[in-house]
Scaffold this active site. Structure first.
Site, PDB file in Angstrom:
ATOM      1  N   PRO A  11       0.789  -1.229   0.000  1.00 45.82           N
ATOM      2  CA  PRO A  11       0.000   0.000   0.000  1.00 45.82           C
ATOM      3  C   PRO A  11       0.822   1.280   0.000  1.00 45.82           C
ATOM      4  O   PRO A  11       1.859   1.365   0.657  1.00 45.82           O
ATOM      5  CB  PRO A  11      -0.821  -0.105   1.293  1.00 45.82           C
ATOM      6  N   ASN A  12       0.310   2.230  -0.761  1.00 42.04           N
ATOM      7  CA  ASN A  12       0.845   3.595  -0.854  1.00 42.04           C
ATOM      8  C   ASN A  12       2.138   3.706  -1.665  1.00 42.04           C
ATOM      9  O   ASN A  12       2.616   4.817  -1.906  1.00 42.04           O
ATOM     10  CB  ASN A  12       1.042   4.220   0.546  1.00 42.04           C
ATOM     11  N   ARG A  19       4.908  11.060  -2.415  1.00 37.80           N
ATOM     12  CA  ARG A  19       4.665  10.680  -1.019  1.00 37.80           C
ATOM     13  C   ARG A  19       5.903  10.928  -0.158  1.00 37.80           C
ATOM     14  O   ARG A  19       6.977  10.357  -0.431  1.00 37.80           O
ATOM     15  CB  ARG A  19       4.341   9.176  -1.003  1.00 37.80           C
ATOM     16  N   TYR A  24      11.187   9.114   1.194  1.00 36.27           N
ATOM     17  CA  TYR A  24      11.261   8.146   0.091  1.00 36.27           C
ATOM     18  C   TYR A  24      11.913   8.690  -1.173  1.00 36.27           C
ATOM     19  O   TYR A  24      12.100   7.949  -2.139  1.00 36.27           O
ATOM     20  CB  TYR A  24       9.849   7.628  -0.225  1.00 36.27           C
ATOM     21  N   ASN A  75       8.080  -5.715  -1.042  1.00 29.88           N
ATOM     22  CA  ASN A  75       7.989  -4.551  -0.168  1.00 29.88           C
ATOM     23  C   ASN A  75       6.526  -4.464   0.241  1.00 29.88           C
ATOM     24  O   ASN A  75       5.693  -3.931  -0.493  1.00 29.88           O
ATOM     25  CB  ASN A  75       8.438  -3.259  -0.862  1.00 29.88           C
ATOM     26  N   ALA A  78       3.265  -0.905   4.729  1.00 29.88           N
ATOM     27  CA  ALA A  78       2.730  -0.919   6.102  1.00 29.88           C
ATOM     28  C   ALA A  78       2.274  -2.313   6.544  1.00 29.88           C
ATOM     29  O   ALA A  78       2.311  -2.627   7.737  1.00 29.88           O
ATOM     30  CB  ALA A  78       1.579   0.072   6.217  1.00 29.88           C
ATOM     31  N   HIS A  81       4.249  -4.631   8.950  1.00 31.62           N
ATOM     32  CA  HIS A  81       4.217  -4.509  10.413  1.00 31.62           C
ATOM     33  C   HIS A  81       2.931  -5.051  11.025  1.00 31.62           C
ATOM     34  O   HIS A  81       2.764  -5.016  12.241  1.00 31.62           O
ATOM     35  CB  HIS A  81       4.396  -3.028  10.798  1.00 31.62           C
ATOM     36  N   ASP A  88       1.892 -15.976   6.470  1.00 29.92           N
ATOM     37  CA  ASP A  88       1.364 -17.323   6.189  1.00 29.92           C
ATOM     38  C   ASP A  88       1.467 -17.663   4.704  1.00 29.92           C
ATOM     39  O   ASP A  88       1.775 -18.804   4.344  1.00 29.92           O
ATOM     40  CB  ASP A  88      -0.103 -17.422   6.630  1.00 29.92           C
ATOM     41  N   GLU A  99      12.747  -9.510   1.508  1.00 26.57           N
ATOM     42  CA  GLU A  99      11.992  -8.348   2.010  1.00 26.57           C
ATOM     43  C   GLU A  99      12.807  -7.082   1.721  1.00 26.57           C
ATOM     44  O   GLU A  99      13.999  -7.031   2.018  1.00 26.57           O
ATOM     45  CB  GLU A  99      11.781  -8.519   3.513  1.00 26.57           C
ATOM     46  N   HIS A 101      12.776  -2.700   1.864  1.00 27.34           N
ATOM     47  CA  HIS A 101      12.200  -1.402   2.224  1.00 27.34           C
ATOM     48  C   HIS A 101      13.104  -0.307   1.696  1.00 27.34           C
ATOM     49  O   HIS A 101      14.330  -0.415   1.800  1.00 27.34           O
ATOM     50  CB  HIS A 101      12.063  -1.242   3.748  1.00 27.34           C
ATOM     51  N   LEU A 102      12.484   0.721   1.151  1.00 30.58           N
ATOM     52  CA  LEU A 102      13.260   1.858   0.653  1.00 30.58           C
ATOM     53  C   LEU A 102      13.983   2.550   1.797  1.00 30.58           C
ATOM     54  O   LEU A 102      15.154   2.903   1.702  1.00 30.58           O
ATOM     55  CB  LEU A 102      12.319   2.848  -0.038  1.00 30.58           C
ATOM     56  N   SER A 103      13.250   2.786   2.875  1.00 31.68           N
ATOM     57  CA  SER A 103      13.812   3.514   4.020  1.00 31.68           C
ATOM     58  C   SER A 103      14.430   2.527   5.008  1.00 31.68           C
ATOM     59  O   SER A 103      14.139   1.320   4.966  1.00 31.68           O
ATOM     60  CB  SER A 103      12.702   4.311   4.716  1.00 31.68           C
ATOM     61  N   ARG A 108      13.458   4.577  12.162  1.00 30.88           N
ATOM     62  CA  ARG A 108      12.179   5.290  12.184  1.00 30.88           C
ATOM     63  C   ARG A 108      11.371   4.902  13.437  1.00 30.88           C
ATOM     64  O   ARG A 108      11.928   4.387  14.398  1.00 30.88           O
ATOM     65  CB  ARG A 108      11.426   5.001  10.877  1.00 30.88           C
ATOM     66  N   ARG A 112       7.713   0.391  13.339  1.00 31.60           N
ATOM     67  CA  ARG A 112       8.271  -0.127  12.075  1.00 31.60           C
ATOM     68  C   ARG A 112       9.416  -1.108  12.310  1.00 31.60           C
ATOM     69  O   ARG A 112       9.971  -1.667  11.372  1.00 31.60           O
ATOM     70  CB  ARG A 112       8.757   1.022  11.198  1.00 31.60           C
TER      71      ARG A 112
HETATM   72  C1  DQA Z   1       8.366   0.991   3.595  1.00 31.33           C
HETATM   73  C2  DQA Z   1       8.495   1.161   5.111  1.00 31.33           C
HETATM   74  C3  DQA Z   1       7.164   0.917   5.816  1.00 31.33           C
HETATM   75  O1  DQA Z   1       7.315   1.099   7.214  1.00 31.33           O
HETATM   76  C4  DQA Z   1       6.123   1.902   5.318  1.00 31.33           C
HETATM   77  O2  DQA Z   1       4.865   1.621   5.907  1.00 31.33           O
HETATM   78  C5  DQA Z   1       6.031   1.942   3.830  1.00 31.33           C
HETATM   79  C6  DQA Z   1       7.250   1.857   3.034  1.00 31.33           C
HETATM   80  C7  DQA Z   1       9.653   1.341   2.847  1.00 31.33           C
HETATM   81  O3  DQA Z   1       9.789   0.952   1.691  1.00 31.33           O
HETATM   82  O4  DQA Z   1      10.529   2.033   3.414  1.00 31.33           O
HETATM   83  O5  DQA Z   1       4.953   2.164   3.274  1.00 31.33           O
HETATM   84  O6  DQA Z   1       8.072  -0.379   3.333  1.00 31.33           O
END
Ligand code: DQA
Length: 145
Positions: A11-12, A19, A24, A75, A78, A81, A88, A99, A101-103, A108, A112
């Protein structure tokens, strides 16, 4: 197993570029797709690229990788978490999953720091922005050799 990988985004992440650019950056999901596809071509890996804001569709995408893709780059944003369902699904399909994550989620907010994905992932890459997807592709290339 085939030399193909699915990159699944939660999501997002469709909003990357506008964003929270201070976290990011300016890179869009289209840019990430183009960059990983270009790298995939170089190292001989076909890429499917998927994004959804819906948890169930992410579960479906993970399930769909079984027997079709040699690996998953995930990725989960959210849902990382919060989602037992994604954990599963990865366990159930048994497809090697990295896995991403950009950040750097560990620098943070505390919420997270916990991931439902990490215990079932082959590895975790975070904090390197879009490059993390390329690093994950290289790592998966070795795993599915
Ligand atoms: C994220 C980190 C997550 O905590 C956050 O909810 C995201 C992006 C990242 O790519 O850094 O939406 O997965």
């Amino acid at each position: 197993m085939s030399k193909s990988v699915i990159i699944i985004n939660g999501p997002n992440l469709n909003l990357l570029g506008t964003r929270e650019p201070e976290i990011y950056g300016a890179v869009t999901l289209k840019d990430i797709e183009a960059g990983t596809r270009a790298h995939g071509e170089k190292i001989g890996i076909e890429i499917d690229f998927f994004q959804s804001n819906n948890e169930g569709e992410l579960v479906d995408a993970i399930q769909g990788a079984a027997g079709k893709h040699g690996g998953i780059i995930l990725n989960a944003a959210a849902y990382t978490h919060t989602s037992v369902a994604l954990q599963d699904a990865i366990k159930a399909t048994g497809v090697p999953t990295i896995e991403v994550h950009l950040s750097n989620v560990f620098s943070r907010e505390e919420f997270r720091h916990h991931s439902y994905i990490s215990p079932v992932a082959a590895g975790v890459i975070c904090g390197f922005g879009a490059k993390g997807y390329v690093l994950a592709l290289d790592a998966l290339a070795d795993l599915i050799d």
